[in-house]
Motif scaffolding. Structure first.
Motif, PDB file in Angstrom:
ATOM      1  N   ALA A 128      24.177  -0.118 -21.939  1.00 25.47           N
ATOM      2  CA  ALA A 128      24.416  -0.273 -20.504  1.00 25.47           C
ATOM      3  C   ALA A 128      24.888   1.019 -19.853  1.00 25.47           C
ATOM      4  CB  ALA A 128      25.452  -1.380 -20.269  1.00 25.47           C
ATOM      5  N   ARG A 129      25.465   1.900 -20.617  1.00 24.14           N
ATOM      6  CA  ARG A 129      25.968   3.154 -20.065  1.00 24.14           C
ATOM      7  C   ARG A 129      24.845   4.074 -19.598  1.00 24.14           C
ATOM      8  NH1 ARG A 129      31.394   4.976 -23.347  1.00 24.14           N
ATOM      9  NH2 ARG A 129      32.479   2.967 -23.188  1.00 24.14           N
ATOM     10  N   ILE A 130      23.634   3.833 -20.091  1.00 24.58           N
ATOM     11  CA  ILE A 130      22.495   4.634 -19.642  1.00 24.58           C
ATOM     12  C   ILE A 130      21.429   3.734 -19.012  1.00 24.58           C
ATOM     13  CG2 ILE A 130      22.881   6.557 -21.229  1.00 24.58           C
ATOM     14  CD1 ILE A 130      20.687   5.354 -23.030  1.00 24.58           C
ATOM     15  N   GLY A 131      21.861   2.577 -18.512  1.00 23.81           N
ATOM     16  CA  GLY A 131      20.961   1.710 -17.768  1.00 23.81           C
ATOM     17  C   GLY A 131      19.993   0.901 -18.604  1.00 23.81           C
ATOM     18  N   LEU A 132      20.358   0.647 -19.860  1.00 27.47           N
ATOM     19  CA  LEU A 132      19.503  -0.134 -20.749  1.00 27.47           C
ATOM     20  C   LEU A 132      20.264  -1.341 -21.280  1.00 27.47           C
ATOM     21  CD1 LEU A 132      17.931   2.801 -22.835  1.00 27.47           C
ATOM     22  CD2 LEU A 132      16.899   1.592 -20.894  1.00 27.47           C
ATOM     23  N   PHE A 133      19.625  -2.145 -22.111  1.00 28.81           N
ATOM     24  CA  PHE A 133      20.300  -3.223 -22.822  1.00 28.81           C
ATOM     25  C   PHE A 133      19.842  -3.166 -24.276  1.00 28.81           C
ATOM     26  CE2 PHE A 133      16.272  -5.229 -22.336  1.00 28.81           C
ATOM     27  CZ  PHE A 133      16.206  -6.219 -23.311  1.00 28.81           C
ATOM     28  N   PRO A 134      20.504  -3.874 -25.187  1.00 26.36           N
ATOM     29  CA  PRO A 134      20.141  -3.783 -26.605  1.00 26.36           C
ATOM     30  C   PRO A 134      18.754  -4.345 -26.887  1.00 26.36           C
ATOM     31  CG  PRO A 134      22.370  -4.626 -26.359  1.00 26.36           C
ATOM     32  CD  PRO A 134      21.749  -4.646 -24.992  1.00 26.36           C
ATOM     33  N   GLY A 135      17.773  -3.474 -26.861  1.00 22.89           N
ATOM     34  CA  GLY A 135      16.398  -3.891 -27.095  1.00 22.89           C
ATOM     35  C   GLY A 135      15.969  -3.758 -28.535  1.00 22.89           C
ATOM     36  N   THR A 136      16.947  -3.538 -29.422  1.00 24.38           N
ATOM     37  CA  THR A 136      16.614  -3.356 -30.840  1.00 24.38           C
ATOM     38  C   THR A 136      17.276  -4.413 -31.721  1.00 24.38           C
ATOM     39  OG1 THR A 136      18.366  -1.664 -30.888  1.00 24.38           O
ATOM     40  CG2 THR A 136      16.098  -0.889 -30.745  1.00 24.38           C
ATOM     41  N   GLY A 137      17.527  -5.578 -31.135  1.00 26.24           N
ATOM     42  CA  GLY A 137      18.022  -6.696 -31.932  1.00 26.24           C
ATOM     43  C   GLY A 137      19.442  -7.135 -31.638  1.00 26.24           C
ATOM     44  N   GLY A 138      20.189  -6.343 -30.891  1.00 25.63           N
ATOM     45  CA  GLY A 138      21.589  -6.690 -30.640  1.00 25.63           C
ATOM     46  C   GLY A 138      21.769  -8.006 -29.915  1.00 25.63           C
TER      47      GLY A 138
END
Length: 267
Positions: free
Chosen positions: A142-152
């Motif tokens: 989230a700190r770089i405008g993303l979400f855990p897209g690798t399984g989190g």
């Protein structure tokens, strides 16, 4: 085999993979993923490995994707369109997570330092996590405008519950070693100077166990997460029928009656 981004050592059935880019916090690169997946696949196909230990060189476990060249020609997601990036994740990154989950032997993460973003999800994909006071988990997407897209988003709610998972994902704040242990992200929390010895002691103990039974146990545990009890028991019955007719089972029974340590051969 020569490795560029990891180092690999095998002894007594335990293969240790060390992510070896300490100057970049062991950030994931395409080459690193390719090499890790190759070791996992070799173990899955049966090269004598009974347990895999995954760790990082230096002060970090894994800092996630290498953001410096993430979108560059040599990066993990080099193209600009949404569809090309989707395919980049599916074909270039997800084989790492699938490789750990599909590897038939147990995989232990020795979380020697920070496990951030994709590095956090990498640790979560492993069967067991052992850490020290230096361990940190951070779903920092989230700190770089993303979400855990690798399984989190799949692993965390199952491990710590939806509320704590949401807090970690929505804030990107780090979780210290003590919290990680209390929440169940770590199965063991040990002094840092004992981390290697304690991890290898556990790895060797598991490696001495019955390979067929452990492979089936890993498979049934994973599949049962999305099954009801009745279906899980049916899968367990089918799997146990294999172990009940194995030579390892006979050896285990004989060793028990003779009051000696069993010597399992995976037969």
């Amino acid at each position: 085999m020569t490795y560029q981004a990891i180092s690999v050592a095998t002894q007594d059935g335990v293969t240790t993979m060390t992510l070896n880019r300490p100057e970049r916090m062991n950030a994931l690169s395409g080459q690193m993923i390719k090499e890790v997946v190759g070791v996992l696949e070799a173990a899955r196909q049966g090269n004598g490995t009974r347990v895999i230990v995954l760790t990082g060189a230096g002060r970090a476990f894994c800092g996630g994707a290498d953001l410096k060249d993430l979108g560059g020609p040599a990066g993990l997601l080099p193209h600009n369109s949404a569809e090309s990036k989707r395919q980049g994740l599916r074909l270039g990154v997800y084989p790492l997570i699938h490789g750990i989950r599909n590897c038939e032997v147990p995989v232990i993460a020795m979380v020697n330092g920070a496990a951030a973003a994709g590095g956090c999800d990498l640790a979560l994909a492993c069967d067991i996590r052992i850490g020290s006071e230096h361990t940190r988990f951070m779903e920092s997407f989230a700190r770089i405008g993303l979400f855990p897209g690798t399984g989190g988003c799949w692993f965390l709610p199952r491990m710590v519950g939806s509320s704590k998972a949401a807090e970690m994902i929505f804030t990107g704040d780090p979780i210290g070693a003590q919290e990680a242990y209390q929440w169940g992200l770590l199965s063991q929390l040990v002094p840092h100077q004992e981390l290697l010895d304690r991890t290898m002691t556990l790895a060797r103990r598991i490696a001495d166990g019955p390979p067929i039974a452990l492979r089936l146990a890993k498979m049934v545990m994973q599949k049962s997460m999305d099954m009801n009890l009745e279906t899980s028991l049916e899968l367990a019955a089918a799997s146990e029928s294999i172990t009940l007719t194995s030579e390892d089972h006979q050896e285990g029974l004989t060793a028990f009656l003779e009051k000696r340590e069993a010597k399992f051969r995976g037969l």
